[in-house]
Design a protein around this motif. Structure first.
Motif, PDB file in Angstrom:
ATOM      1  N   SER A   7      87.693 -54.358 142.297  1.00 18.25           N
ATOM      2  CA  SER A   7      86.335 -54.101 141.794  1.00 18.25           C
ATOM      3  C   SER A   7      85.295 -54.424 142.852  1.00 18.25           C
ATOM      4  CB  SER A   7      86.069 -54.915 140.528  1.00 18.25           C
ATOM      5  OG  SER A   7      86.878 -54.460 139.481  1.00 18.25           O
ATOM      6  N   VAL A  32      82.780 -48.903 139.764  1.00 19.48           N
ATOM      7  CA  VAL A  32      83.575 -49.900 139.063  1.00 19.48           C
ATOM      8  C   VAL A  32      83.614 -49.561 137.571  1.00 19.48           C
ATOM      9  CG1 VAL A  32      83.804 -52.366 138.563  1.00 19.48           C
ATOM     10  CG2 VAL A  32      82.982 -51.622 140.792  1.00 19.48           C
ATOM     11  N   GLU A  33      82.596 -48.839 137.115  1.00 17.46           N
ATOM     12  CA  GLU A  33      82.525 -48.436 135.718  1.00 17.46           C
ATOM     13  C   GLU A  33      83.426 -47.232 135.478  1.00 17.46           C
ATOM     14  OE1 GLU A  33      78.390 -47.684 135.075  1.00 17.46           O
ATOM     15  OE2 GLU A  33      77.816 -49.640 135.837  1.00 17.46           O
ATOM     16  N   SER A  83      80.462 -47.623 145.448  1.00 15.49           N
ATOM     17  CA  SER A  83      79.165 -47.784 144.791  1.00 15.49           C
ATOM     18  C   SER A  83      79.352 -48.729 143.620  1.00 15.49           C
ATOM     19  CB  SER A  83      78.615 -46.454 144.283  1.00 15.49           C
ATOM     20  OG  SER A  83      79.352 -46.009 143.167  1.00 15.49           O
ATOM     21  N   PRO A  84      78.301 -49.431 143.223  1.00 18.66           N
ATOM     22  CA  PRO A  84      78.433 -50.322 142.062  1.00 18.66           C
ATOM     23  C   PRO A  84      78.896 -49.571 140.814  1.00 18.66           C
ATOM     24  CG  PRO A  84      76.435 -50.830 143.248  1.00 18.66           C
ATOM     25  CD  PRO A  84      77.005 -49.579 143.874  1.00 18.66           C
ATOM     26  N   SER A  85      78.445 -48.340 140.650  1.00 18.79           N
ATOM     27  CA  SER A  85      78.831 -47.601 139.445  1.00 18.79           C
ATOM     28  C   SER A  85      80.286 -47.141 139.486  1.00 18.79           C
ATOM     29  CB  SER A  85      77.907 -46.398 139.232  1.00 18.79           C
ATOM     30  OG  SER A  85      78.098 -45.449 140.247  1.00 18.79           O
ATOM     31  N   LYS A 118      85.329 -51.631 145.492  1.00 14.16           N
ATOM     32  CA  LYS A 118      84.655 -50.428 144.992  1.00 14.16           C
ATOM     33  C   LYS A 118      83.145 -50.638 144.948  1.00 14.16           C
ATOM     34  CE  LYS A 118      88.284 -48.542 142.032  1.00 14.16           C
ATOM     35  NZ  LYS A 118      88.634 -48.220 140.629  1.00 14.16           N
ATOM     36  N   HIS A 119      82.726 -51.790 144.482  1.00 15.33           N
ATOM     37  CA  HIS A 119      81.296 -52.092 144.358  1.00 15.33           C
ATOM     38  C   HIS A 119      80.596 -51.989 145.714  1.00 15.33           C
ATOM     39  CE1 HIS A 119      77.831 -53.979 142.345  1.00 15.33           C
ATOM     40  NE2 HIS A 119      77.629 -54.560 143.516  1.00 15.33           N
TER      41      HIS A 119
END
Length: 126
Positions: free
Chosen positions: A28, A40-41, A36-38, A31-32
């Motif tokens: 995570s 991880v979603e 990008s931070p998103s 990826k963040h």
């Protein structure tokens, strides 16, 4: 012991490579920072260029894994949940981040660990 780098946060003393650098926290974090931070979603919605693209990264590298592990290690929330250090210091005796990073790089560069490192990089780049 830095259990947070292990898958399921479980260290196997009989097989130290088992799950090493496979933790959800590291994935995570990677990826963040690099995508990008998103990312991880479940439903990514990034609108800006990713750090990996900006820096010409086309694959996960040993150094980038070491960087993410060190960043997670230095995360104030994680740092203070894993140690008894009462104050933040770059080189405190409990969590010397530079030493931690260098020890990971040394492991990745150890010729005797080449097969395991290659398997790890293959796992990260799948």
């Amino acid at each position: 012991m830095a259990y947070f780098v292990y898958q399921g946060y479980n260290y196997d003393p009989e097989d130290p490579w088992n799950g090493l650098f496979h933790s959800n926290l590291l994935v995570s974090g990677y990826k963040h920072i690099f995508t990008s931070p998103s990312s991880v979603e479940k439903e990514p919605k990034a609108t800006r260029s990713r750090n990996a693209r900006i820096h010409g990264m086309t694959q996960v590298t040993a150094a980038s894994i070491a960087y993410i592990a060190t960043q997670n290690f230095n995360s104030l929330q994680l740092r203070f949940s894993l140690t008894s250090s009462p104050v933040f210091s770059r080189t405190d005796t409990v969590t010397d981040s530079e030493k931690f990073y260098n020890s990971i790089i040394e492991l990745f560069n150890d010729i005797d660990e080449k097969e395991e490192v290659n398997e790890l990089l293959t796992w990260w780049n799948r």
